[in-house]
Design a protein around this motif. Structure first.
Motif, PDB file in Angstrom:
ATOM      1  N   SER A  87       7.740   1.846  -5.297  1.00 45.66           N
ATOM      2  CA  SER A  87       6.624   0.846  -5.534  1.00 45.66           C
ATOM      3  C   SER A  87       6.054   0.812  -7.212  1.00 45.66           C
ATOM      4  O   SER A  87       5.239  -0.280  -6.666  1.00 45.66           O
ATOM      5  N   GLU A  97       8.139   6.238  -4.991  1.00 51.41           N
ATOM      6  CA  GLU A  97       7.497   6.487  -5.224  1.00 51.41           C
ATOM      7  C   GLU A  97       8.084   5.078  -6.550  1.00 51.41           C
ATOM      8  O   GLU A  97       7.509   4.215  -7.569  1.00 51.41           O
ATOM      9  N   ALA A 135      -2.521  -4.752  -2.392  1.00 53.37           N
ATOM     10  CA  ALA A 135      -3.562  -4.320  -1.238  1.00 53.37           C
ATOM     11  C   ALA A 135      -3.232  -3.797  -0.018  1.00 53.37           C
ATOM     12  O   ALA A 135      -4.373  -3.112   0.704  1.00 53.37           O
ATOM     13  N   LEU A 136      -2.465  -4.628   0.257  1.00 53.39           N
ATOM     14  CA  LEU A 136      -2.614  -4.369   1.969  1.00 53.39           C
ATOM     15  C   LEU A 136      -1.797  -3.843   2.422  1.00 53.39           C
ATOM     16  O   LEU A 136      -0.571  -3.035   1.966  1.00 53.39           O
ATOM     17  N   LYS A 155       0.916  -1.582   0.065  1.00 51.75           N
ATOM     18  CA  LYS A 155      -0.031   0.349   0.141  1.00 51.75           C
ATOM     19  C   LYS A 155       0.814   1.689  -0.060  1.00 51.75           C
ATOM     20  O   LYS A 155       2.074   1.621   1.121  1.00 51.75           O
ATOM     21  N   THR A 156       0.527   2.008  -0.747  1.00 49.32           N
ATOM     22  CA  THR A 156       0.732   3.644  -1.134  1.00 49.32           C
ATOM     23  C   THR A 156       1.821   3.942   0.419  1.00 49.32           C
ATOM     24  O   THR A 156       3.247   4.391   0.439  1.00 49.32           O
ATOM     25  N   ASP A 157       1.084   3.983   1.400  1.00 53.72           N
ATOM     26  CA  ASP A 157       1.819   4.507   2.438  1.00 53.72           C
ATOM     27  C   ASP A 157       2.534   3.464   3.025  1.00 53.72           C
ATOM     28  O   ASP A 157       3.560   3.825   4.245  1.00 53.72           O
TER      29      ASP A 157
END
Lengths: 299, 440
Positions: free
Chosen positions: B419, B416, B272-273, B211-213
């Motif tokens: 990710s 970024e 997604a987690l 997840k992005t964070d």
């Protein structure tokens, strides 16, 4: 002399509100415009002579990495969905409830409930719904016979944007419904009865009498929906924070990340300024579209 | 009846909203007086004073017990000092502390990460220099200059290290036993063989949040792979000393990670987690491996299901020409700092003792390794923590976590790209090309 005293009195009475207006609204906008012209990290003292970069921050926004244009596109999609999906649905609910149906108050409260709940709570709720392993959505699909890989609603670039928009739209259906419901309730019963006596069906009464009467409220709802979409932040931040790989980024997410993660105060301020301009532009445009015109299209 | 129901509903809503608030004020318990062998001149703490403290030790955080005990000890030692603590969740804290910095509203004492994160604050001239307060501890050998290195800027010390952590490869030995392994794979060949055997039994080898964070979780895999490919010195040169990212070893490391992802070694749901969900999955026995910070030792040591089955190791060497076992990612990063202001003298005296006590209790609780000289009874140190300490005892070199080592603007770009690597959107060549053009 009396006239002069009158103007002074008016000015003095307006002064507190004027100070608040300038201090809380105009000054921050001016400061944002000012900061948007500098390459500054927001931590050290600003050095106007060395940090000034002019409009460079605005140009930087559209480079390949920041992809502000893509975030703006996402915000416009959300605005479109709000106007053409969320508002008609809210209007339908308002019209249905405006007919004095049984349990009207209970339905009103139920539809309005998501507006009252904290967005963070709603975000957590939908995170659970979308969880690829135990989320109710995938569980439901499996119960229907789906036996493929877990669907990653918030992790798959191709569907994440839609997944994020569903709760965003759902949350504010009740808000617009309440606005429109107040308008529907304000329509004179005599008008409805007259239309009924003329042989109109319920649909015709709504289309020809109620909706034209509540047009000013629809205008307000459209302005709120569009500007709200451009400023959308909290729920998307909780659900994906703009990911996966920028798929769900909206301008406010980029703004926060630039301000507080990348320490790019100038770029963050430039985004804030663009958002203000866009919100004003759309508010004026919508006002213009909704202007009452005669049959020749003139005001 | 309706009115009572309405009042109850409103009350329930108010309480639920209050419960969701991220910030919470805490008051330390006054039930423990063990402050160890302290030598700080604490005269400034003998008068009535209220100090504000901001940190990230939330209720579920592994550091919370250490903070509680340290605060209680100091409350007993300095009864006239009142601490008003505000606790904020990790990611929100990064925003909050930077906002406070910009607005000149920093608390007297605050948690921070050493390296570039604290460096930005120091450069802004808003952090109090702790040379005077730390010198007695350096002189008596309780603290070393090496441990202070990450919070030293232009030769001056601006932070009190608490515990230090390294990226650790945690392995569930019960699961490994199912595929015939009684040890953590020590070479890449072994690791690949182990992962293939796990997949054959429908067991997911690795869990990693995407997840992005939580992109930093991906760096916990990528950085050790890069380090074990190009070596610690080369990686340190890139991350800390500003050398170019245009390094073929970095590109091949990215490709290696992506090949592992493509082979199914990583949980596909991971993207997604969040990290907490992935960690819980590991503790529930869903994955064989979980590579993350050693601060997890406490949680794994206390979790009923895995406390006897999890072992700590390090990622194998990828390219033995440059990489070696003992090249580690991590080091002293968790730091206590003091803001410039009227209370700076008292806050500095308090912060040094506070940091030392957090270190002591954090080590005992398993939330990290001691940045300070160990003192008191350490017989209760968790075996998992001891395993990490053994790895550190053989350390060849440390490279600070990438997002701590780099300035904020560079770290944001780097994360970024990381990710995108996890999402399969950029190759190794794209990774180094992008970072070279955007950073250096």
């Amino acid at each position: 002399m009396k006239q002069k005293q009158k103007y002074i009195a008016i000015f003095l009475f307006l002064l507190p509100a004027l100070l608040l207006f300038v201090g809380l609204l105009i000054a921050p906008i001016i400061m944002s415009i000012y900061y948007s012209l500098f390459d500054w990290n927001g931590l050290r003292a600003l050095d106007p002579s060395n940090d000034f970069v002019g409009l460079k921050n605005y140009a930087t926004l559209f480079n390949q990495r920041i992809q502000f244009g893509s975030a703006l596109k996402n915000a416009f999609i959300l605005a479109g969905l709000s106007v053409f999906l969320q508002l008609p649905f809210s209007l339908a609910l308002a019209l249905a409830l405006g007919k004095k149906i049984k349990g009207e108050r209970a339905f009103l409260s139920i539809y309005f409930l998501p507006v009252l709940i904290s967005t963070v709570v709603i975000g957590q709720l939908w995170l659970k719904i979308y969880n690829p392993e135990y989320g109710i959505l995938n569980t439901f699909l499996r119960a229907l016979g789906y036996d493929g890989e877990n669907i990653r609603w918030l992790g798959d670039q191709s569907i994440a944007l839609g997944s994020v928009f569903v709760p965003t739209l759902w949350q504010y259906v009740g808000y617009h419904m309440l606005l429109l419901y107040a308008g529907v309730k304000g329509v004179s019963p005599e008008l409805r009865e007259a239309a009924k006596l003329d042989g109109c069906t319920d649909w015709q009464v709504n289309w020809n009498v109620v909706i034209p009467t509540i047009k000013p409220i629809i205008k307000v709802s459209v302005i709120f929906a569009v500007t709200g979409s451009l400023k959308s932040f909290d729920l998307i931040y909780v659900l994906t924070n703009g990911g996966p790989m920028k798929a769900t980024e909206v301008p406010s997410i980029i703004m926060i990340n630039q301000l507080f993660k990348a320490n790019q105060y100038g770029i963050g301020s430039a985004i804030a300024v663009l958002l203000i301009i866009l919100c004003f532009f759309f508010a004026i445009l919508i006002g213009f579209i909704f202007k009452e015109r005669d049959i020749y299209g003139k005001k | 009846m309706k009115r009572i129901l309405a009042v109850l509903l409103v009350l329930a809503m108010v309480f639920s909203l209050a419960a969701c608030s991220k910030d919470e004020d805490k008051k330390p318990d006054n039930n423990n007086t063990n402050t160890g062998n302290t030598t700080t001149d604490s005269g400034v703490l003998d008068k009535e004073i209220t100090l504000t403290l901001w940190d990230i030790a939330t209720e579920g955080d592994g550091n919370r017990p250490a903070y509680d005990k340290a605060l209680a000890d100091l409350k007993a030692k300095y009864p006239k000092v009142t601490i008003t603590e505000t606790v904020t969740e990790n990611n929100a804290y990064k925003t909050k502390i930077k906002s406070a910095m910009g607005a000149n509203e920093l608390p007297d004492i605050f948690f921070t990460w050493a390296g570039a994160f604290l460096g930005d604050f120091v450069n802004a001239g808003k952090v109090h220099c702790l040379d005077a307060e730390l010198q007695p501890w350096i002189d008596n050998g309780e603290m070393t200059a090496a441990q202070l290195g990450n919070s030293t800027y232009n030769g001056k010390h601006y932070g009190v290290p608490t515990t230090y952590n390294i990226v650790t490869l945690f392995a569930n030995m019960d699961i490994l036993a199912k595929v015939g392994y009684d040890h953590i794979p020590a070479t890449m060949d072994e690791l690949n063989d182990c992962c293939d055997k796990l997949l054959a039994q429908n067991i997911i080898p690795f869990g990693c949040a995407g997840k992005t964070d939580d992109t930093w979780c991906v760096t916990e895999y990528l950085e050790p792979i890069i380090e074990k490919t190009i070596g610690a010195t080369a990686l340190k040169d890139i991350m800390t000393f500003g050398k170019t990212w245009n390094n073929q070893g970095v590109a091949s490391s990215v490709d290696l990670l992506q090949s592992m992802i493509k082979k199914g070694y990583f949980d596909p749901d991971g993207i997604a987690l969040g990290n907490e969900e992935v960690k819980q999955n590991f503790m529930a026995g869903k994955y064989a491996f979980y590579q993350n910070g050693s601060w997890n030792c406490g949680d794994f040591s206390n979790a009923e299901k895995v406390k006897f089955t999890v072992k700590a190791g390090e990622f194998p060497v990828v390219d033995s020409a440059n990489g070696k076992l003992g090249m580690l990612i991590g080091g002293p990063s968790d730091t206590i700092a003091v803001s410039e202001g009227a209370n700076a003298a008292a806050a500095a005296a308090y912060a040094v003792e506070f940091g030392r006590l957090i270190c002591h209790y954090g080590y005992l609780e398993g939330s990290g390794l001691p940045a300070w000289k160990v003192w008191g009874d350490t017989s209760s140190v968790k075996p998992l923590v001891q395993q990490v300490a053994d790895i550190c005892a053989k350390a060849v070199d440390y490279v600070l976590f990438g997002d701590n080592a780099m300035p904020a603007d560079e770290a944001a770009i780097y994360l970024e790209y990381v990710s995108s690597v996890y999402g399969g959107a950029v190759s190794g060549a794209d990774f180094i090309k992008g970072l070279t053009s955007e950073i250096r």
